[in-house]
Scaffold this active site. Structure first.
Site, mmCIF file in Angstrom:
data_model
loop_
_atom_site.group_PDB
_atom_site.id
_atom_site.type_symbol
_atom_site.label_atom_id
_atom_site.label_comp_id
_atom_site.label_asym_id
_atom_site.label_seq_id
_atom_site.Cartn_x
_atom_site.Cartn_y
_atom_site.Cartn_z
ATOM 1 N N ASN A 9 0.871 -1.175 0.000
ATOM 2 C CA ASN A 9 0.000 0.000 0.000
ATOM 3 C C ASN A 9 0.908 1.226 0.000
ATOM 4 O O ASN A 9 1.526 1.541 1.010
ATOM 5 C CB ASN A 9 -0.875 -0.032 1.267
ATOM 6 C CG ASN A 9 -1.672 1.246 1.445
ATOM 7 O OD1 ASN A 9 -1.766 2.060 0.539
ATOM 8 N ND2 ASN A 9 -2.255 1.423 2.633
ATOM 9 N N TRP A 10 0.991 1.873 -1.152
ATOM 10 C CA TRP A 10 1.960 2.965 -1.295
ATOM 11 C C TRP A 10 1.470 4.281 -0.719
ATOM 12 O O TRP A 10 2.214 5.263 -0.701
ATOM 13 C CB TRP A 10 2.340 3.149 -2.771
ATOM 14 C CG TRP A 10 3.122 1.999 -3.317
ATOM 15 C CD1 TRP A 10 3.588 0.914 -2.617
ATOM 16 C CD2 TRP A 10 3.553 1.818 -4.660
ATOM 17 N NE1 TRP A 10 4.279 0.085 -3.456
ATOM 18 C CE2 TRP A 10 4.269 0.608 -4.720
ATOM 19 C CE3 TRP A 10 3.399 2.563 -5.839
ATOM 20 C CZ2 TRP A 10 4.840 0.126 -5.897
ATOM 21 C CZ3 TRP A 10 3.956 2.077 -7.009
ATOM 22 C CH2 TRP A 10 4.677 0.876 -7.034
ATOM 23 N N LYS A 11 0.215 4.348 -0.333
ATOM 24 C CA LYS A 11 -0.347 5.578 0.249
ATOM 25 C C LYS A 11 -0.053 6.767 -0.683
ATOM 26 O O LYS A 11 -0.146 6.628 -1.893
ATOM 27 C CB LYS A 11 0.204 5.770 1.658
ATOM 28 C CG LYS A 11 0.025 4.489 2.497
ATOM 29 C CD LYS A 11 0.279 4.640 3.941
ATOM 30 C CE LYS A 11 0.029 3.303 4.639
ATOM 31 N NZ LYS A 11 0.177 3.371 6.067
ATOM 32 N N HIS A 95 -9.430 1.548 4.831
ATOM 33 C CA HIS A 95 -8.142 1.654 5.529
ATOM 34 C C HIS A 95 -8.309 2.604 6.722
ATOM 35 O O HIS A 95 -9.031 3.586 6.638
ATOM 36 C CB HIS A 95 -7.071 2.173 4.562
ATOM 37 C CG HIS A 95 -5.698 2.093 5.147
ATOM 38 N ND1 HIS A 95 -5.217 3.035 6.026
ATOM 39 C CD2 HIS A 95 -4.723 1.155 5.023
ATOM 40 C CE1 HIS A 95 -3.992 2.675 6.402
ATOM 41 N NE2 HIS A 95 -3.671 1.536 5.811
ATOM 42 N N GLU A 97 -6.511 4.885 7.840
ATOM 43 C CA GLU A 97 -6.196 6.297 7.574
ATOM 44 C C GLU A 97 -7.382 7.001 6.942
ATOM 45 O O GLU A 97 -7.604 8.191 7.161
ATOM 46 C CB GLU A 97 -4.929 6.399 6.712
ATOM 47 C CG GLU A 97 -3.696 6.110 7.562
ATOM 48 C CD GLU A 97 -2.507 5.565 6.813
ATOM 49 O OE1 GLU A 97 -2.486 5.597 5.576
ATOM 50 O OE2 GLU A 97 -1.578 5.090 7.497
ATOM 51 N N GLU A 167 -5.576 -4.766 10.485
ATOM 52 C CA GLU A 167 -4.518 -3.781 10.697
ATOM 53 C C GLU A 167 -4.778 -3.018 11.998
ATOM 54 O O GLU A 167 -5.518 -2.028 11.993
ATOM 55 C CB GLU A 167 -4.478 -2.796 9.532
ATOM 56 C CG GLU A 167 -4.205 -3.440 8.189
ATOM 57 C CD GLU A 167 -3.591 -2.445 7.212
ATOM 58 O OE1 GLU A 167 -2.494 -2.709 6.736
ATOM 59 O OE2 GLU A 167 -4.212 -1.408 6.962
ATOM 60 N N GLY A 173 2.612 2.162 10.781
ATOM 61 C CA GLY A 173 3.593 3.231 10.637
ATOM 62 C C GLY A 173 4.304 3.590 11.932
ATOM 63 O O GLY A 173 4.992 4.602 12.011
ATOM 64 N N SER A 213 3.364 -2.195 10.298
ATOM 65 C CA SER A 213 4.818 -2.303 10.526
ATOM 66 C C SER A 213 5.392 -3.666 10.159
ATOM 67 O O SER A 213 6.285 -4.163 10.838
ATOM 68 C CB SER A 213 5.162 -1.927 11.972
ATOM 69 O OG SER A 213 4.835 -0.573 12.222
ATOM 70 N N GLY A 234 2.817 -1.042 4.258
ATOM 71 C CA GLY A 234 2.967 0.354 3.856
ATOM 72 C C GLY A 234 4.432 0.683 3.630
ATOM 73 O O GLY A 234 4.995 0.394 2.574
ATOM 74 N N GLY A 235 5.068 1.249 4.631
ATOM 75 C CA GLY A 235 6.438 1.760 4.529
ATOM 76 C C GLY A 235 7.418 0.810 3.856
ATOM 77 O O GLY A 235 8.173 1.223 2.962
#
Ligand code: PGA
Length: 252
Positions: A9-11, A95, A97, A167, A173, A213, A234-235
């Site tokens: 997930n590149w956000k 998600h 966010e 999640e 993150g 994470s 993500g990251g």
């Protein structure tokens, strides 16, 4: 057997050029990774280029959100038909966010899931508790509400087409990942809800990804859990080397 899914997930990261470069580099990795499905979720502006670059490969392209209407006066929104037109096969829905930044509700998640299914997309439906909810002992209550309301009105056949991502918000993150045992417990709870709402074989078949994470050095422990069917990352999905290591997670 449930085929694992490794999804990035590149956000709000990567230009079109960066996306194409990444997809070109990850295609040969995915080609050698028969043990799992590989998905990347670029921002809207790069979906079309990502799908073109990924065409004919084992890399699938997901959007990070969609609207529930097929078209209309919704400034800034994207329909599921537009996502299909861009070449997406999957869409991340609900998600945390979006739930927290944009106030997305379970009811909206439900409408988006139905719209995605109607368009032939595979929804990746995210659920997860906040730290405050976990500390108050409300994890299961929150997961149950997000699951039952987010997936209300789906038939067992619909349900068999979705992917779930657990999640925990406190792990996203933050570098603070759930232990494999904590994650497996939540996954088991979600699978139990699936059994009750949709049936035995649907519950056995649904892929439940863990997110929060996930890194190359902790994915092995997570994937060793029977209940964990993949990762939404993500990251650590943003760099080719790191994503390659995630796709090639240690297998027993
Ligand atoms: P993270 O994000 O891997 O950076 O914690 C996961 C996600 O939000 O899907």
């Amino acid at each position: 057997m449930r085929k694992p899914v490794i999804a990035g997930n590149w956000k709000m990261y990567k230009t079109v050029a960066e996306t194409v470069d990444f997809v070109e580099k990850i295609k040969p990795v995915a080609a050698q990774a028969d043990h799992c499905e590989v998905i990347v979720a670029p921002p809207f502006t790069a979906l079309d280029a990502a799908a073109d670059a990924a065409d004919g490969s084992r890399v699938a392209v997901a959007a990070q959100n969609c609207h529930w209407d097929t078209e209309g006066a919704h400034t800034g929104e994207i329909s599921t038909g537009m996502l299909c037109d861009a070449g997406c096969t999957h869409v991340i829905i609900g998600h945390s966010e979006r739930r927290h930044d944009c106030g997305e509700t379970d009811e909206q998640v439900n409408k988006k899931v139905k719209a995605a299914l109607a368009a032939g997309l595979t929804p990746i439906v995210c659920v997860g508790e906040t730290l405050a909810e976990r500390e108050k002992g409300k994890t299961e209550q929150v997961l149950e509400r997000q699951f039952t309301e987010g997936l209300a009105g789906l038939t067992p056949a619909d349900f068999s087409r979705i992917i779930i991502a657990y999640e925990p918000v406190w792990a996203i993150g933050t570098g603070r990942t759930a232990t494999p045992e904590m994650a497996a417990e939540a996954h088991g709870f979600l699978r139990g809800l699936a059994r009750r709402q949709f049936g035995e074989s649907e519950a056995d078949g649904v892929r439940i990804l863990y997110g929060g994470s996930v890194k190359p050095d902790n994915i092995g422990g997570l994937m060793a859990q029977e209940e964990i069917d993949g990762a939404l990352v993500g990251g650590a999905s943003l760099k080719v080397d790191s994503f390659r290591a995630l796709v090639n997670y240690p297998r027993g």
